[in-house]
Design an enzyme around this catalytic site. Structure first.
Site, short mmCIF file in Angstrom:
data_model
loop_
_atom_site.label_atom_id
_atom_site.label_comp_id
_atom_site.label_asym_id
_atom_site.label_seq_id
_atom_site.Cartn_x
_atom_site.Cartn_y
_atom_site.Cartn_z
N LYS A 132 0.85 -1.21 0.00
CA LYS A 132 0.00 0.00 0.00
C LYS A 132 0.88 1.25 0.00
O LYS A 132 2.09 1.17 0.28
CB LYS A 132 -0.90 -0.01 1.24
CG LYS A 132 -0.12 0.03 2.56
CD LYS A 132 -1.00 -0.24 3.77
CE LYS A 132 -0.18 -0.21 5.05
NZ LYS A 132 -1.00 -0.62 6.23
N ARG A 162 -10.45 -0.25 15.21
CA ARG A 162 -10.28 0.49 13.96
C ARG A 162 -11.23 -0.13 12.97
O ARG A 162 -12.43 -0.19 13.22
CB ARG A 162 -8.80 0.44 13.53
CG ARG A 162 -8.42 1.50 12.53
CD ARG A 162 -6.91 1.51 12.24
NE ARG A 162 -6.46 0.36 11.46
CZ ARG A 162 -5.21 0.23 11.01
NH1 ARG A 162 -4.30 1.13 11.26
NH2 ARG A 162 -4.87 -0.84 10.30
N HIS A 212 -6.29 -7.42 12.93
CA HIS A 212 -5.06 -6.62 13.03
C HIS A 212 -4.86 -6.28 14.50
O HIS A 212 -5.82 -6.08 15.24
CB HIS A 212 -5.23 -5.35 12.17
CG HIS A 212 -3.96 -4.63 11.84
ND1 HIS A 212 -2.86 -5.25 11.29
CD2 HIS A 212 -3.62 -3.31 11.94
CE1 HIS A 212 -1.90 -4.35 11.08
NE2 HIS A 212 -2.33 -3.17 11.48
N ARG A 234 1.31 -10.77 6.95
CA ARG A 234 1.15 -9.57 6.11
C ARG A 234 2.22 -8.53 6.41
O ARG A 234 1.93 -7.43 6.88
CB ARG A 234 -0.22 -8.91 6.38
CG ARG A 234 -1.43 -9.79 6.20
CD ARG A 234 -2.72 -8.96 6.31
NE ARG A 234 -2.79 -8.15 7.51
CZ ARG A 234 -3.32 -8.51 8.67
NH1 ARG A 234 -3.88 -9.70 8.80
NH2 ARG A 234 -3.32 -7.70 9.70
N TYR A 256 16.18 29.70 8.29
CA TYR A 256 15.16 30.54 8.94
C TYR A 256 15.30 30.60 10.46
O TYR A 256 15.42 29.56 11.12
CB TYR A 256 13.76 30.00 8.62
CG TYR A 256 13.38 30.10 7.17
CD1 TYR A 256 13.42 31.31 6.48
CD2 TYR A 256 12.94 28.96 6.48
CE1 TYR A 256 13.05 31.38 5.14
CE2 TYR A 256 12.56 29.03 5.15
CZ TYR A 256 12.62 30.24 4.48
OH TYR A 256 12.26 30.31 3.17
N CYS A 307 13.77 23.55 5.55
CA CYS A 307 12.92 24.42 4.73
C CYS A 307 12.08 23.58 3.78
O CYS A 307 12.17 22.36 3.76
CB CYS A 307 13.79 25.39 3.94
SG CYS A 307 15.03 26.25 4.94
N ASP A 312 12.29 23.20 0.54
CA ASP A 312 13.02 22.53 -0.54
C ASP A 312 14.45 22.17 -0.19
O ASP A 312 15.16 21.62 -1.03
CB ASP A 312 13.07 23.46 -1.77
CG ASP A 312 11.74 24.06 -2.09
OD1 ASP A 312 10.82 23.29 -2.43
OD2 ASP A 312 11.58 25.30 -1.97
#
Ligand SMILES: *Cc1c(COP(=O)(O)O)cnc(C)c1O
Length: 397
Positions: free
Chosen positions: A36, A134, A166, A222, A268, A320, A322
């Site tokens: 997944k 869940r 699970h 799994r 920054y 930052c 990028d």
């Protein structure tokens, strides 16, 4: 290697070897390789093919669309999809021979509608909420859902092939809830079989229990994270303790290398200030690429580790969007274009995804699966028989 100055190199040989290792650890069970979320960021199709080469007979995904992408890519192994909402393309899934999990009464209705639309029998796995709270049918609602499925089975509309669950505490080996959850699943299977069900696969173990508890292997395991050579139980040791090899190495080319005087702030907010004249480098990956901002080097603490020419350095100052900064030291010989490793196999003391998880206060799952779509995936070590098309394999997903 690519036009983008960074990449995730994914070693498919490691994926094959990890799949084999997991199969050896669970000799009584089949292996469902969980792919997944674009194979936890590693690239869905190349990883799926490698896992099958390594002996996985099943593939597991959350969304139906992910299962359809496997089929569109020519993957023929058994595929289970377990998470969908009303209106999901279940008819397409049934037509594509995808096994579907059923976690609620409405899902039985939608599977039945998909069968009517396609004229094909659907294979279903009934998910039991044995305690995670869940997805899954709570034990008290099971009889009604089971009745509905067995009625459809009698009509030839579905085959109830699996019952599964699970675990809530699998990353705490020995936690007493696990035996209790398994007991609830066994009880549910026994009840279904008393009503005439013929269950092919019972399954409850993800990576952690595959690695640590044979009593939970049942008919099928799994593993996801372990397939990628990472461990969900780092408190027990690194991946090598289980014979696993991390498959992903994230590396970048230094974009800028320059001298700065003592007392100069970096990035920054100037959370890092040079304590001597030094050389600093710009690494062109940032939080939009999945580099966690929580891995910044602020407040005097080093950020996440960076491997530079065999040295282990650290992110300096804020991450930052990028880019991140690194203090290469006064005697640095690096130049723009030189390689920086964010994380990889950890061989020779290099940084690992687990190191990044520790630095950012998260888990290695999040480090690899959140790697952004801008970062090219470069797959190496494919089995020649899988004849990957390099162009397609390296495309940004
Ligand atoms: C993601 C997932 C897995 C794989 O979990 P890992 O801890 O990565 O091995 C297995 N089963 C289900 C239901 C999942 O959602």
């Amino acid at each position: 290697m690519s036009r983008f100055p960074a990449r995730a190199v994914v070693d498919l040989g490691a994926v094959r070897s990890n799949a084999r290792t997991l199969g050896d650890l669970a000799p009584t069970a089949q292996v469902m390789a969980v792919v997944k979320a674009d194979a936890y960021g590693h690239g869905l199709l190349p990883v799926a093919r490698a896992a099958v080469r390594g002996g996985a007979t099943w593939l597991g995904v959350a969304q139906v669309t992910e299962a359809l992408a496997l089929r569109a890519g020519g993957v023929t192994a058994r595929v289970l999809a377990w998470l969908y909402a009303p209106g999901a393309p279940l008819a397409e899934a049934v037509a594509a021979d995808v096994d579907l999990s059923v976690s609620a009464p409405w899902a039985v209705e939608e599977v039945a509608a998909a069968v009517r639309a396609t004229g094909r029998t659907a294979r279903v796995h009934l998910k039991v909420d044995t305690g995670l709270g869940r997805n899954g049918v709570p034990p008290e609602d099971l009889p009604a859902v089971l009745d509905a499925l067995l009625r459809l089975e009698a009509e030839g509309a579905v085959r109830l092939v699996g019952m599964w669950s699970h675990l809530a505490f699998a990353d705490e080996p020995g936690h007493p809830s696990m035996a209790a959850q398994a007991a609830v699943l066994h009880e549910a299977v026994a009840d279904a079989e008393r009503r005439g069900a013929r269950i092919e696969v019972r399954h409850i173990a993800a990576s952690a229990s595959t690695l640590t508890d044979p009593a939970l292997h049942l008919d099928l395991v799994r593993p996801g994270l372990a397939l990628y050579g990472l461990t969900p139980v780092p408190q027990l040791g690194g991946p090598d303790r289980f014979g696993l090899v991390p498959a992903m190495t994230v590396e970048a080319e230094l974009a800028t290398v320059k001298r700065l005087p003592a007392g100069h702030g970096l990035s920054y907010g100037h959370h890092y200030v040079t304590d001597r004249a030094t050389t600093v480098g710009v690494v062109p990956l940032g939080y939009s690429d999945g580099v966690p901002r929580h891995a910044s080097g602020v407040g005097g603490a080093p950020g996440a580790p960076l491997g530079v020419g065999g040295r282990r350095l650290a992110v300096a100052g804020r991450v930052c969007m990028d880019q991140v900064m690194v203090d290469l030291g006064p005697d640095a010989t690096e130049r723009a274009g030189d390689r920086v490793v964010l994380f990889g196999t950890g061989a020779d003391g290099g940084p690992t995804a687990q190191d990044w998880a520790d630095a950012a206060g998260t888990i290695s799952y999040e480090i690899v699966s959140r790697l952004g779509p801008r970062v090219p995936r470069v797959h190496v070590g494919a089995d020649p028989a899988d004849a990957p098309s390099p162009r397609i394999e390296q495309e940004v997903p």
